[in-house]
Design a protein around this motif. Structure first.
Motif, PDB file in Angstrom:
ATOM      1  N   ARG A  48      -1.896  10.150  -1.997  1.00  0.00           N
ATOM      2  CA  ARG A  48      -2.821  10.756  -1.013  1.00  0.00           C
ATOM      3  C   ARG A  48      -2.475  11.964  -0.233  1.00  0.00           C
ATOM      4  O   ARG A  48      -3.421  12.848   0.053  1.00  0.00           O
ATOM      5  N   MET A  49      -1.192  11.990   0.174  1.00  0.00           N
ATOM      6  CA  MET A  49      -0.796  13.225   0.835  1.00  0.00           C
ATOM      7  C   MET A  49      -0.884  14.563  -0.117  1.00  0.00           C
ATOM      8  O   MET A  49      -1.047  15.678   0.246  1.00  0.00           O
ATOM      9  N   LEU A  50      -0.195  14.076  -1.194  1.00  0.00           N
ATOM     10  CA  LEU A  50      -0.304  15.344  -2.386  1.00  0.00           C
ATOM     11  C   LEU A  50      -1.745  15.720  -2.550  1.00  0.00           C
ATOM     12  O   LEU A  50      -2.066  16.838  -2.928  1.00  0.00           O
ATOM     13  N   HIS A  51      -2.571  14.749  -2.830  1.00  0.00           N
ATOM     14  CA  HIS A  51      -4.141  15.061  -3.162  1.00  0.00           C
ATOM     15  C   HIS A  51      -4.598  15.992  -1.926  1.00  0.00           C
ATOM     16  O   HIS A  51      -5.326  16.987  -2.082  1.00  0.00           O
ATOM     17  N   GLN A  52      -4.196  15.912  -0.567  1.00  0.00           N
ATOM     18  CA  GLN A  52      -4.821  16.355   0.469  1.00  0.00           C
ATOM     19  C   GLN A  52      -4.258  18.034   0.348  1.00  0.00           C
ATOM     20  O   GLN A  52      -5.071  18.784   0.619  1.00  0.00           O
ATOM     21  N   GLY A  60      -5.526  24.843  -9.314  1.00  0.00           N
ATOM     22  CA  GLY A  60      -4.943  24.742 -10.692  1.00  0.00           C
ATOM     23  C   GLY A  60      -3.994  23.533 -10.573  1.00  0.00           C
ATOM     24  O   GLY A  60      -3.208  23.074 -11.633  1.00  0.00           O
ATOM     25  N   THR A  61      -3.825  22.606  -9.511  1.00  0.00           N
ATOM     26  CA  THR A  61      -2.866  21.529  -9.398  1.00  0.00           C
ATOM     27  C   THR A  61      -3.615  20.240  -9.458  1.00  0.00           C
ATOM     28  O   THR A  61      -4.699  20.347  -8.618  1.00  0.00           O
ATOM     29  N   THR A  62      -3.219  19.343 -10.273  1.00  0.00           N
ATOM     30  CA  THR A  62      -3.837  18.068 -10.066  1.00  0.00           C
ATOM     31  C   THR A  62      -2.869  17.047  -9.609  1.00  0.00           C
ATOM     32  O   THR A  62      -1.388  17.068 -10.119  1.00  0.00           O
ATOM     33  N   VAL A  63      -3.484  15.826  -9.217  1.00  0.00           N
ATOM     34  CA  VAL A  63      -2.313  14.714  -8.930  1.00  0.00           C
ATOM     35  C   VAL A  63      -2.876  13.346  -9.642  1.00  0.00           C
ATOM     36  O   VAL A  63      -4.091  13.193  -9.474  1.00  0.00           O
ATOM     37  N   GLU A  64      -2.034  12.773 -10.216  1.00  0.00           N
ATOM     38  CA  GLU A  64      -2.385  11.360 -10.809  1.00  0.00           C
ATOM     39  C   GLU A  64      -1.499  10.076 -10.480  1.00  0.00           C
ATOM     40  O   GLU A  64      -0.324  10.642 -10.215  1.00  0.00           O
ATOM     41  N   ASP A  72      -6.641  -9.138  -6.722  1.00  0.00           N
ATOM     42  CA  ASP A  72      -6.768  -9.890  -5.320  1.00  0.00           C
ATOM     43  C   ASP A  72      -7.792  -8.805  -4.468  1.00  0.00           C
ATOM     44  O   ASP A  72      -8.050  -7.592  -4.836  1.00  0.00           O
ATOM     45  N   ASP A  73      -8.272  -9.411  -3.371  1.00  0.00           N
ATOM     46  CA  ASP A  73      -9.102  -8.651  -2.419  1.00  0.00           C
ATOM     47  C   ASP A  73      -8.447  -7.328  -1.786  1.00  0.00           C
ATOM     48  O   ASP A  73      -9.115  -6.122  -1.662  1.00  0.00           O
ATOM     49  N   ALA A  74      -6.943  -7.520  -1.924  1.00  0.00           N
ATOM     50  CA  ALA A  74      -6.077  -6.258  -1.146  1.00  0.00           C
ATOM     51  C   ALA A  74      -6.227  -5.264  -2.113  1.00  0.00           C
ATOM     52  O   ALA A  74      -6.523  -3.948  -2.004  1.00  0.00           O
ATOM     53  N   ALA A  75      -6.102  -5.629  -3.640  1.00  0.00           N
ATOM     54  CA  ALA A  75      -6.344  -4.668  -4.668  1.00  0.00           C
ATOM     55  C   ALA A  75      -7.551  -3.855  -4.475  1.00  0.00           C
ATOM     56  O   ALA A  75      -7.699  -2.894  -4.900  1.00  0.00           O
ATOM     57  N   ALA A  76      -8.840  -4.624  -4.563  1.00  0.00           N
ATOM     58  CA  ALA A  76      -9.911  -4.127  -4.235  1.00  0.00           C
ATOM     59  C   ALA A  76     -10.088  -3.075  -3.421  1.00  0.00           C
ATOM     60  O   ALA A  76     -10.608  -1.928  -3.280  1.00  0.00           O
ATOM     61  N   HIS A  77      -9.402  -3.327  -2.065  1.00  0.00           N
ATOM     62  CA  HIS A  77      -9.506  -2.464  -1.163  1.00  0.00           C
ATOM     63  C   HIS A  77      -8.720  -1.084  -1.486  1.00  0.00           C
ATOM     64  O   HIS A  77      -9.084  -0.022  -0.907  1.00  0.00           O
ATOM     65  N   LEU A  78      -7.605  -1.526  -2.030  1.00  0.00           N
ATOM     66  CA  LEU A  78      -6.672  -0.123  -2.464  1.00  0.00           C
ATOM     67  C   LEU A  78      -7.739   0.714  -3.340  1.00  0.00           C
ATOM     68  O   LEU A  78      -7.477   2.082  -3.416  1.00  0.00           O
ATOM     69  N   ARG A  79      -8.209   0.192  -4.556  1.00  0.00           N
ATOM     70  CA  ARG A  79      -9.205   1.036  -5.403  1.00  0.00           C
ATOM     71  C   ARG A  79     -10.313   1.998  -4.586  1.00  0.00           C
ATOM     72  O   ARG A  79     -10.214   2.936  -5.001  1.00  0.00           O
ATOM     73  N   ALA A  80     -10.693   1.168  -3.622  1.00  0.00           N
ATOM     74  CA  ALA A  80     -11.659   1.787  -2.896  1.00  0.00           C
ATOM     75  C   ALA A  80     -11.226   3.014  -1.961  1.00  0.00           C
ATOM     76  O   ALA A  80     -11.701   3.940  -1.836  1.00  0.00           O
ATOM     77  N   ASP A  84     -10.890   8.893  -4.969  1.00  0.00           N
ATOM     78  CA  ASP A  84     -11.008  10.090  -5.599  1.00  0.00           C
ATOM     79  C   ASP A  84      -9.649  10.646  -6.132  1.00  0.00           C
ATOM     80  O   ASP A  84      -9.558  11.798  -6.326  1.00  0.00           O
ATOM     81  N   ILE A  85      -8.811   9.629  -6.286  1.00  0.00           N
ATOM     82  CA  ILE A  85      -7.566  10.039  -6.960  1.00  0.00           C
ATOM     83  C   ILE A  85      -7.405   9.364  -8.316  1.00  0.00           C
ATOM     84  O   ILE A  85      -7.605   8.258  -8.510  1.00  0.00           O
ATOM     85  N   PRO A  86      -7.194  10.086  -9.408  1.00  0.00           N
ATOM     86  CA  PRO A  86      -7.199   9.499 -10.815  1.00  0.00           C
ATOM     87  C   PRO A  86      -6.171   8.666 -10.808  1.00  0.00           C
ATOM     88  O   PRO A  86      -4.877   8.651 -10.650  1.00  0.00           O
TER      89      PRO A  86
END
Length: 466
Positions: A48-52, A60-64, A72-80, A84-86
């Motif tokens: 997230r920091m690098l994406h910002q 010309g820089t990308t972050v993956e 689980d539900d926590a992983a669903a929150h993480l995906r949400a 915006d990050i690949p």
């Protein structure tokens, strides 16, 4: 440039509010929760920091992000949180770790951890390996959840390390870094534990960090070990018997209470700088500065918010913020101003006297262009950045505000000090800013001037001796 972050992701939950009473059931504070926030932690925070950073102007820089996730539900929150990050992911085989922090009045009260038991080493997919192999920079953000121990991943990282910067942020519960890493970034506690040393006294911090870094660089076969030292900065140890002495980069003085996320901000900035071609010393300098700025703006709680305008040329302290926080605490804001082209004893006495009049001292410093207009084309002798840095290093100076006008009225209108101090024998008519101070109830005063000490006489003496 493609930056790939490899590591374990966590779900961080922040519950914040005020604590103004004790529970009737036990002598513990009751936190009235006013806000709840979920965010990606661990390698997710680094990505997230690098994406910002990229969004703020790294064209010309990308972050993956290469990681493993549960279902689980926590992983669903993480995906949400990371839409915006690949993402290139595989199955984790363990619950998603959740760390819940309770904050009251901006200070951490307690943290609850869920799903943080020891996890098995997860498998990696072909897509994960291909993403790492295509990187120009790799940042391994190990949070002790097993991904950094995967044999296939480690073999790949060791193979590509000679050709690209691999930055490794280790964890006490994780494996050793792979051979050939460009930089390994343990904090002091992690470095001492990895080196098998005990915790020493604060007075021994730098020596202990240097000894641990030297031992770990040989053990890990990395190109450099950088031990982060919190408020003291970071210590860099290079590879090889003929390496230079350890290089210490001091941190700017800040008043942040919660260091959460500072290490992630440090290693992400370091990786970005190394990927852009910076040398190690310059990259560490940038990382220390950025970590201090991150904390001074509120740390992880302020991540993603628009930063306040910074008026300070100096050690990551905003002069407007210093004035505002001093007033909010019921203190007295003192300001003084000038060119301060060559610091001398007269300046030191004036600044020290001014600081004793209140609870903070802000120096309004003429910019280079302003000095040239006032003093002539041969001045200033030192540039504004150097002058601001020297002033900021003085214990009696809390912040520096650089202004470009011939007079400080606009700077004063922004800062609104309670007391404006001038050195010398001035009358009210010679200080037009006196009327401005009175408009908000401020007061202008003078302190004794030392005629034998002046920048002009010093400059003349220097000219005579060549």
């Amino acid at each position: 440039m493609k930056i790939v972050v490899v590591g374990d992701v966590l779900l961080d939950v922040d519950l914040s509010g005020d604590a103004s009473r004790l529970s009737p059931d036990a002598p513990v504070p009751v936190v009235d929760v006013a806000a709840a926030r979920r965010r990606a932690g661990g390698a997710g925070l680094v990505a997230r920091m690098l994406h910002q950073d990229v969004q703020e102007g790294r064209q010309g820089t990308t972050v993956e992000l290469v990681t493993v996730l549960s279902d689980d539900d926590a992983a669903a929150h993480l995906r949400a949180e990371l839409t915006d990050i690949p993402l290139v992911t595989g199955p984790s085989g363990a619950p998603t770790p959740v760390k819940t922090r309770i904050r009251a009045g901006g200070h951490a009260i307690v943290r609850f951890d869920e799903g943080c038991a020891e996890a098995p080493v997860p498998p990696v997919t072909g897509g994960m390996l291909r993403a790492v192999e295509s990187a120009d920079v790799v940042l391994v953000s190990d949070y002790g959840r097993g991904l950094a121990a995967n044999p296939e991943l480690r073999e790949l990282l060791e193979r590509i390390a000679p050709g690209i910067p691999v930055v490794w942020d280790p964890h006490p519960a994780g494996p050793a870094p792979v051979r050939g890493a460009a930089a390994v970034t343990p904090n002091l506690s992690e470095a001492l534990k990895a080196a098998g040393a005990g915790q020493g006294s604060r007075a021994d911090t730098v020596r202990e960090a240097a000894d641990a870094a030297a031992l770990l660089e040989r053990r890990w076969h990395s190109k450099a070990v950088i031990v982060t030292l919190g408020e003291r900065g970071a210590l860099l140890h290079r590879q090889g018997e003929g390496a230079e002495l350890p290089h210490l980069v001091p941190a700017p003085a800040i008043g942040a209470a919660d260091p959460c996320g500072a290490g992630d901000r440090f290693c992400s900035t370091l990786a970005l700088a190394l990927g852009a071609g910076a040398g190690l010393e310059d990259a560490v300098q940038a990382a220390v500065q950025r970590a201090a700025e991150f904390l001074s703006r509120g740390g992880v709680s302020a991540l993603g918010q628009e930063p306040e305008p910074t008026q300070l040329h100096g050690p990551a302290v905003d002069a407007l913020r210093v004035a505002r926080e001093t007033r909010e605490a019921g203190g007295t804001v003192v300001a003084t101003g000038g060119c301060f082209d060559l610091l001398h004893a007269g300046h030191a006495r004036t600044l020290s006297a001014a600081r004793r009049l209140g609870d903070c001292l802000i120096v309004c410093l003429n910019s280079d262009e302003s000095v040239r207009r006032l003093k002539g084309s041969q001045r200033p002798i030192m540039g504004e950045d150097d002058r601001a840095e020297l002033l900021s290093a003085l214990e009696c100076v809390d912040a520096v505000f650089v202004f470009g006008e011939d007079t400080p009225e606009e700077a004063l209108a922004a800062l609104r000090p309670d007391i404006w101090v001038k050195g010398g024998d001035y009358s009210a008519t010679e200080l037009p800013e006196s009327a401005l101070l009175r408009s908000w109830g401020g007061q202008t005063v003078t302190v004794p001037y030392i005629p034998a000490r002046s920048t002009t006489s010093l400059a003349a003496a220097l000219a005579e001796v060549g």
